[in-house]
Design a protein around this motif. Structure first.
Motif, mmCIF file in Angstrom:
data_model
loop_
_atom_site.group_PDB
_atom_site.id
_atom_site.type_symbol
_atom_site.label_atom_id
_atom_site.label_comp_id
_atom_site.label_asym_id
_atom_site.label_seq_id
_atom_site.Cartn_x
_atom_site.Cartn_y
_atom_site.Cartn_z
ATOM 1 N N ALA A 120 30.671 32.352 7.759
ATOM 2 C CA ALA A 120 29.565 31.127 7.260
ATOM 3 C C ALA A 120 27.961 32.036 7.821
ATOM 4 O O ALA A 120 27.256 31.440 7.136
ATOM 5 N N GLY A 121 28.204 32.241 9.184
ATOM 6 C CA GLY A 121 26.856 32.725 10.258
ATOM 7 C C GLY A 121 26.400 31.000 10.482
ATOM 8 O O GLY A 121 26.819 29.641 9.951
ATOM 9 N N VAL A 122 25.157 30.988 10.876
ATOM 10 C CA VAL A 122 24.858 29.297 11.941
ATOM 11 C C VAL A 122 24.203 28.814 11.159
ATOM 12 O O VAL A 122 23.972 27.808 10.997
ATOM 13 N N SER A 123 23.635 29.754 10.054
ATOM 14 C CA SER A 123 22.460 29.108 9.452
ATOM 15 C C SER A 123 22.838 27.837 8.388
ATOM 16 O O SER A 123 23.980 28.103 8.065
ATOM 17 N N LEU A 124 22.388 26.384 8.499
ATOM 18 C CA LEU A 124 22.525 26.060 7.421
ATOM 19 C C LEU A 124 21.837 25.557 5.861
ATOM 20 O O LEU A 124 22.460 25.240 5.326
ATOM 21 N N ALA A 125 20.940 26.560 5.971
ATOM 22 C CA ALA A 125 20.320 27.538 5.071
ATOM 23 C C ALA A 125 21.311 27.953 3.637
ATOM 24 O O ALA A 125 22.240 28.789 4.164
ATOM 25 N N GLY A 126 21.470 27.276 2.602
ATOM 26 C CA GLY A 126 22.249 27.373 1.363
ATOM 27 C C GLY A 126 23.929 27.029 1.137
ATOM 28 O O GLY A 126 24.727 27.204 0.023
ATOM 29 N N LYS A 127 24.362 26.225 2.580
ATOM 30 C CA LYS A 127 25.201 25.538 2.547
ATOM 31 C C LYS A 127 25.285 24.813 1.574
ATOM 32 O O LYS A 127 24.206 23.684 1.453
ATOM 33 N N THR A 128 26.788 23.776 1.190
ATOM 34 C CA THR A 128 26.042 23.044 -0.082
ATOM 35 C C THR A 128 26.943 21.721 1.388
ATOM 36 O O THR A 128 28.394 22.186 1.104
ATOM 37 N N VAL A 129 27.053 20.644 0.770
ATOM 38 C CA VAL A 129 27.562 19.244 1.429
ATOM 39 C C VAL A 129 27.204 17.951 0.430
ATOM 40 O O VAL A 129 25.724 17.713 0.034
ATOM 41 N N VAL A 130 28.072 17.099 -0.020
ATOM 42 C CA VAL A 130 28.393 16.638 -0.166
ATOM 43 C C VAL A 130 28.312 15.056 0.366
ATOM 44 O O VAL A 130 29.022 14.947 1.018
ATOM 45 N N LEU A 131 27.750 14.631 0.258
ATOM 46 C CA LEU A 131 27.379 12.784 0.998
ATOM 47 C C LEU A 131 28.031 11.964 0.220
ATOM 48 O O LEU A 131 27.617 11.654 -1.054
ATOM 49 N N ASP A 132 28.847 10.686 0.884
ATOM 50 C CA ASP A 132 29.288 9.705 -0.131
ATOM 51 C C ASP A 132 29.679 8.365 0.741
ATOM 52 O O ASP A 132 30.226 8.236 1.098
ATOM 53 N N PRO A 133 28.329 7.618 -0.080
ATOM 54 C CA PRO A 133 28.081 6.802 1.212
ATOM 55 C C PRO A 133 28.629 5.808 0.029
ATOM 56 O O PRO A 133 29.299 5.410 -0.702
ATOM 57 N N GLY A 134 29.382 5.155 1.758
ATOM 58 C CA GLY A 134 30.311 3.453 1.212
ATOM 59 C C GLY A 134 29.673 2.607 -0.175
ATOM 60 O O GLY A 134 28.510 2.556 -0.160
ATOM 61 N N SER A 135 29.609 1.401 -1.305
ATOM 62 C CA SER A 135 28.910 1.222 -1.641
ATOM 63 C C SER A 135 29.970 -0.326 -1.860
ATOM 64 O O SER A 135 29.256 -1.258 -3.196
ATOM 65 N N ASP A 136 30.153 -1.124 -0.522
ATOM 66 C CA ASP A 136 30.464 -2.520 -0.721
ATOM 67 C C ASP A 136 29.496 -3.230 -0.082
ATOM 68 O O ASP A 136 28.467 -2.483 0.347
ATOM 69 N N ARG A 137 28.862 -4.547 -1.417
ATOM 70 C CA ARG A 137 27.930 -5.198 -1.035
ATOM 71 C C ARG A 137 27.399 -6.303 -0.433
ATOM 72 O O ARG A 137 27.221 -7.610 -0.648
ATOM 73 N N THR A 138 29.035 -6.607 0.281
ATOM 74 C CA THR A 138 29.763 -8.476 0.675
ATOM 75 C C THR A 138 28.260 -8.057 1.980
ATOM 76 O O THR A 138 28.831 -7.017 2.633
ATOM 77 N N PRO A 139 28.005 -9.007 2.384
ATOM 78 C CA PRO A 139 27.006 -8.997 3.401
ATOM 79 C C PRO A 139 27.964 -9.476 4.646
ATOM 80 O O PRO A 139 29.273 -10.418 4.244
ATOM 81 N N GLY A 140 28.009 -8.850 5.769
ATOM 82 C CA GLY A 140 28.024 -8.959 7.110
ATOM 83 C C GLY A 140 27.326 -9.938 7.824
ATOM 84 O O GLY A 140 26.508 -10.438 7.431
ATOM 85 N N ALA A 141 27.383 -8.964 9.331
ATOM 86 C CA ALA A 141 26.705 -10.803 10.068
ATOM 87 C C ALA A 141 25.065 -9.905 10.211
ATOM 88 O O ALA A 141 24.814 -9.190 9.748
ATOM 89 N N LEU A 142 24.135 -11.641 9.878
ATOM 90 C CA LEU A 142 23.072 -10.405 10.103
ATOM 91 C C LEU A 142 22.327 -10.165 8.289
ATOM 92 O O LEU A 142 21.405 -9.324 8.189
ATOM 93 N N GLY A 143 23.622 -10.335 7.750
ATOM 94 C CA GLY A 143 23.205 -10.293 6.327
ATOM 95 C C GLY A 143 23.075 -8.583 5.579
ATOM 96 O O GLY A 143 23.210 -8.360 4.582
#
Length: 394
Positions: A188-211
């Motif tokens: 794939a080569g060393v460059s990150l240019a042209g590579k596709t990355v999917v980011l999948d953030p969690g969605s829990d909205r339950t407050p923890g310590a310090l809200g």
């Protein structure tokens, strides 16, 4: 004990999927089903039925935890959707049923995984050993049947089982999927240019310590990482908006449709003990040949090392697992647990915008190191200017 086909596991999976998992102390009509599945999986010894047969006791709790530990699941003793799905697959042994490609609902189970593993060892299966009878598995089966002198109908029934049983166990090939994955990264080569990355953030909205909430932390880190990746020419897609959640199946389908090179899921942890803290990464790995994402493991280790070195968070290490977000994803995928929201120290760090920026920067360097030779950059030594220079080497 009922036969594998007689067990009403769909009821157990339906209950666990509806947010009503089984756990220690429950009395329920499905507990005997759970007990039979654990016996079938070999983690619980058969016993005489008793008046307590429908009670989730300590013996059952220990068996569930042992099963979860063996399958790379969270060993909490709670029979939720992932555990129920794994138990359903574990009831099938190779030869119990005819295996074939079914439209709309692919067959799953340990018997499928055993067939896939056998074909990997024979050098015939180039896909992961994921226990799912999809088109790639059917294609490999047809090739196997041709080699055995059988009609290549893609149906694994008694003739195929018999022919497989006659093959010597000494016949061996290699893990073609691991070789192909390594080769893809190397080419794939060393460059990150042209590579596709999917980011999948969690969605829990339950407050923890310090809200502090998971959704706020993970989405912000994902946006910061997306900005940095985009700046060096990568193509980034977030799995969902901050005000929505999607199923694991939809996340996997998104990654496939985008032709992603990498998938990174971001979550936070919680624990009843507020002392629990630290960052951890997870990649797909199991006990069978071909049941392991080699590139996923390397990415998980690189993320772990960079974040620990640059942030000082406690190192909870990298672990193999069978969670669906990494098991079902064909491209390298990892789960990054950023810390424990139930720990005041972790929550304070994750609630700080500058600290989240530092995490995102650490992740950028880890992704870059994935495409470098093993010794090209030591942990914690890459700079943004280095990544920018690599990006120009397209």
């Amino acid at each position: 004990m009922p036969s594998a086909s007689d067990l009403p596991t769909s009821m157990l999976m339906g209950r666990s999927g509806a947010g009503r998992p089984l756990h220690l102390g429950d009395t329920d009509e499905l507990v005997p089903v759970l007990r039979a599945l654990l016996i079938r999986a070999g983690v619980l010894a058969p016993g005489q039925p008793s008046a307590e047969e429908s009670r989730f006791d300590k013996v059952l709790d220990s068996a569930v935890r042992a099963f979860q530990q063996d399958r790379g699941l969270v060993a909490d003793g709670v029979v939720g959707p992932q555990t129920a799905l794994a138990l359903d697959g574990a009831r099938w042994h190779l030869g119990d049923r005819t295996l074939l490609l079914t439209a709309g609902h692919w067959m799953r189970g340990d018997d499928v995984a055993a067939l896939q593993e056998r074909m990997v060892v024979l050098g015939l299966h180039a896909g992961p050993v994921d226990g799912i009878f999809g088109p790639a598995t059917e294609s490999s089966l047809r090739e196997l049947q041709r080699g055995l002198g059988l009609p290549p109908d893609g149906i694994c029934g008694r003739p195929t089982f018999t022919a497989l049983g006659s093959l010597g166990r000494s016949v061996s090939g290699g893990d073609a999927w691991a070789l192909r994955s390594r080769g893809s990264v190397a080419m794939a080569g060393v460059s990150l240019a042209g590579k596709t990355v999917v980011l999948d953030p969690g969605s829990d909205r339950t407050p923890g310590a310090l809200g502090v909430t998971e959704a706020d932390v993970t989405y912000d880190v994902a946006l910061r990482l997306a900005e940095r990746l985009t700046a060096v020419g990568a193509r980034v897609r977030l799995s969902h908006r901050p005000d929505e959640d999607i199923s694991t199946e939809d996340r996997v389908a998104l990654a496939e449709s985008e032709g992603a090179d990498l998938v990174i899921s971001l979550i936070t942890e919680r624990h009843a003990n507020p002392v629990a803290s630290g960052v951890a990464t997870f990649y797909w790995g199991g006990g069978r040949v071909g049941q392991h994402s080699e590139v996923g493991q390397r990415l998980a280790v690189l993320l772990q090392r960079e974040i620990v070195a640059r942030t000082g968070l406690l190192d909870d290490r990298s672990h193999p697992c069978s969670y669906d977000p990494v098991r079902l994803t064909r491209m390298p995928a990892v789960i990054l647990a950023l810390g424990y929201l139930t720990n005041t120290g972790d929550a304070e760090h994750l609630g700080d915008a500058d600290f989240r920026a530092l995490i995102a920067e650490s992740m950028l360097f880890a992704v870059q190191r994935l495409y470098l030779a093993e010794n090209d950059a030591e942990t914690g030594t890459l700079k943004l200017s280095d990544v920018q220079a690599f990006a120009r080497q397209r």
